[in-house]
Scaffold this motif. Structure first.
Motif, short mmCIF file in Angstrom:
data_model
loop_
_atom_site.label_atom_id
_atom_site.label_comp_id
_atom_site.label_asym_id
_atom_site.label_seq_id
_atom_site.Cartn_x
_atom_site.Cartn_y
_atom_site.Cartn_z
N CYS A 16 -4.70 5.66 0.05
CA CYS A 16 -3.88 4.96 -0.46
C CYS A 16 -3.49 5.02 -1.83
O CYS A 16 -4.27 5.32 -2.55
N HIS B 154 0.72 -1.09 0.19
CA HIS B 154 0.19 -0.05 0.12
C HIS B 154 0.99 1.32 -0.06
O HIS B 154 2.23 1.10 0.07
N MET C 213 -9.82 3.25 -0.44
CA MET C 213 -9.15 2.71 0.79
C MET C 213 -8.21 4.27 1.17
O MET C 213 -7.30 4.72 1.32
N GLU D 122 -0.84 3.39 -3.75
CA GLU D 122 -0.39 2.46 -4.48
C GLU D 122 -1.47 1.06 -4.82
O GLU D 122 -2.13 0.88 -3.91
N LEU D 123 -1.68 0.88 -6.27
CA LEU D 123 -2.72 0.11 -6.48
C LEU D 123 -2.64 -1.25 -5.68
O LEU D 123 -1.51 -1.83 -5.68
N CYS D 124 -3.47 -1.45 -5.03
CA CYS D 124 -3.54 -2.66 -3.95
C CYS D 124 -4.54 -3.76 -3.93
O CYS D 124 -4.95 -4.54 -3.15
N HIS E 235 -8.75 -0.45 -4.13
CA HIS E 235 -7.74 0.36 -3.86
C HIS E 235 -8.44 1.86 -3.76
O HIS E 235 -7.80 2.69 -2.79
CU1 CUA Z 1 -4.01 0.27 -0.33
CU2 CUA Z 1 -4.24 0.84 -2.59
#
Ligand code: CUA
Length: 398
Positions: A239, A204, A250, A241-243, A247
């Motif tokens: 967040c 993340h 988040m 960062e592609l998670c 995502h």
């Molecule tokens: Cu955690 Cu995007």
């Protein structure tokens, strides 16, 4: 008067000489509205909740100064290069009657020119590199002593927060205080906030645009960051960062208080949960226990050490558990579900009826028996009781 004297445009008749400027000018003029529009859009950025152009702390402030330095240098280079380019395109354009084989004058091997376009970029890059390096070195570790006093005007002791990224919500633990909360991080102003960035699932990235740049939250790696909030307020985070599926949902909020406000929040979180009073709350508590909510959520106090890690390990083994937000003081928070919606009764009803409608891909829809086993589905009475129970989960002295 001839605006385009024949000496400058040999072999070209007056009418032809004047013609090319008009379409070119018209094209430039059509670009003007686009430029104004862009300027308005960029100006609008500073008002938005997640704007890096509206810093509320010294870390973000310094990073923005660096951004502007680089931006204006790049803008100056852009303008000089584009003006030279447009000038050359116009001045040395092909003219009618020109010999097809006629090449412009070649400048390969011109030492003076080549030195110029090597030395100028060297100094430009130096002018960017030095302040960049100084800023990075300066922000590597939090300030102490006089430097801290310069930044905050106060000598407050730093606080530590463990920031844990989960798919797809944020957990905040205050190890010095024994507090665990979710999606809403509370901090005192003019105090160094030292954050340990932890992930037990995927990568993340923790980002509060008004307080500082982003740092990745990587499983198995101890990343840290720090910043200071200079004024009270609610700052949105995200967040970055592609998670996975959710995502984009988040989010979280940072609430910065003055010293008394922060202490009041801490005192509240350290209280046991409010007693269950009404019949609806009691029935809701029962639903919470019997329908399996307790597999992932604690509602009776701070999570004991290792509880969430145990749930995460269970998830990896396919046990149907997952680390869920601590709900002990759920009603002391303004938002839920990754801070994407307000904690209103209507939103809670939509969420409990079908979480996937609110936040597609969430783990609760996937794992909770009440959502993936038709025979265990929550009735609307059970949902009402759960809402009553959850809305009463606040510090007992309230
Ligand atoms: Cu955690 Cu995007």
């Amino acid at each position: 008067m001839d605006r385009y004297p024949a000496e400058l445009f040999p072999g070209v008749e007056t009418r032809e000489r004047m013609a090319p400027i008009k379409p070119a000018l018209r094209r430039l003029l059509t670009l003007l509205p686009a430029v104004f529009l862009l300027a308005i859009v960029v100006a609008g950025c500073s008002e938005s909740a997640q704007s890096t152009f509206d810093p509320k702390g010294p870390v973000a402030d310094r990073q923005l100064s660096l951004f502007w330095l680089i931006f204006w240098m790049a803008a100056a280079v852009f303008i000089v290069v584009e003006v030279a380019l447009l000038y050359s395109i116009y001045k040395y354009r092909r003219r009618s009657g020109q010999d097809d084989d006629q090449l412009p004058e070649q400048i390969h091997g011109n030492t003076k020119l080549e030195l110029t376009w090597t030395i100028i970029p060297f100094f430009l890059l130096l002018a960017i590199a030095v302040p960049t390096y100084i800023t990075i070195a300066d922000q590597h570790s939090p300030p102490t002593g006089n430097k801290l006093l310069d930044m905050t005007g106060a000598d407050n002791a730093p606080i530590t927060v463990d920031v844990i990224g989960h798919q797809w919500w944020w957990e905040f633990r205050y190890p010095e205080l024994g507090i665990t909360t979710a999606n809403q991080m509370h901090v005192p102003t003019n105090t160094v906030i030292n954050m340990n960035l932890i992930s037990t699932d995927v990568i993340h990235s923790f980002w509060v645009p008004k307080l500082g740049g982003k740092t990745d939250v990587i499983p198995g790696r101890d990343n840290t960051m720090w910043w200071i909030a200079s004024e009270e307020g609610v700052f949105e985070g995200q967040c970055a960062e592609l998670c996975g599926v959710a995502h984009g949902q988040m989010k979280f909020i940072v609430v910065a208080h003055d010293a008394e406000g922060y202490q009041a929040w801490v005192d509240g979180q350290l209280q046991p949960p409010a007693p269950v009073v009404t019949d609806a709350e009691r029935r809701g508590q029962n639903v919470f226990a019997m329908k399996g909510c307790v597999l992932c959520h604690t509602a009776t106090g701070q999570d004991a050490f290792g509880v969430q890690e145990g749930r995460a390990a269970g998830f990896e083994q396919g046990s149907g558990s997952f680390p869920g937000p601590n709900l002990t003081h759920f009603a002391s928070r303004d938002t839920f579900a990754g801070a994407i919606i307000d904690r209103s009764e209507g939103n809670l009803r939509s969420w409990l009826r079908n979480p996937d409608d609110v936040k597609p891909g969430n783990r609760m829809s996937e794992l909770a028996p009440v959502y993936n086993d038709r025979t265990l589905r929550l009735s609307s009475e059970e949902i009402d009781d759960l809402i009553a129970y959850l809305q009463s989960r606040e510090p007992s002295f309230n």
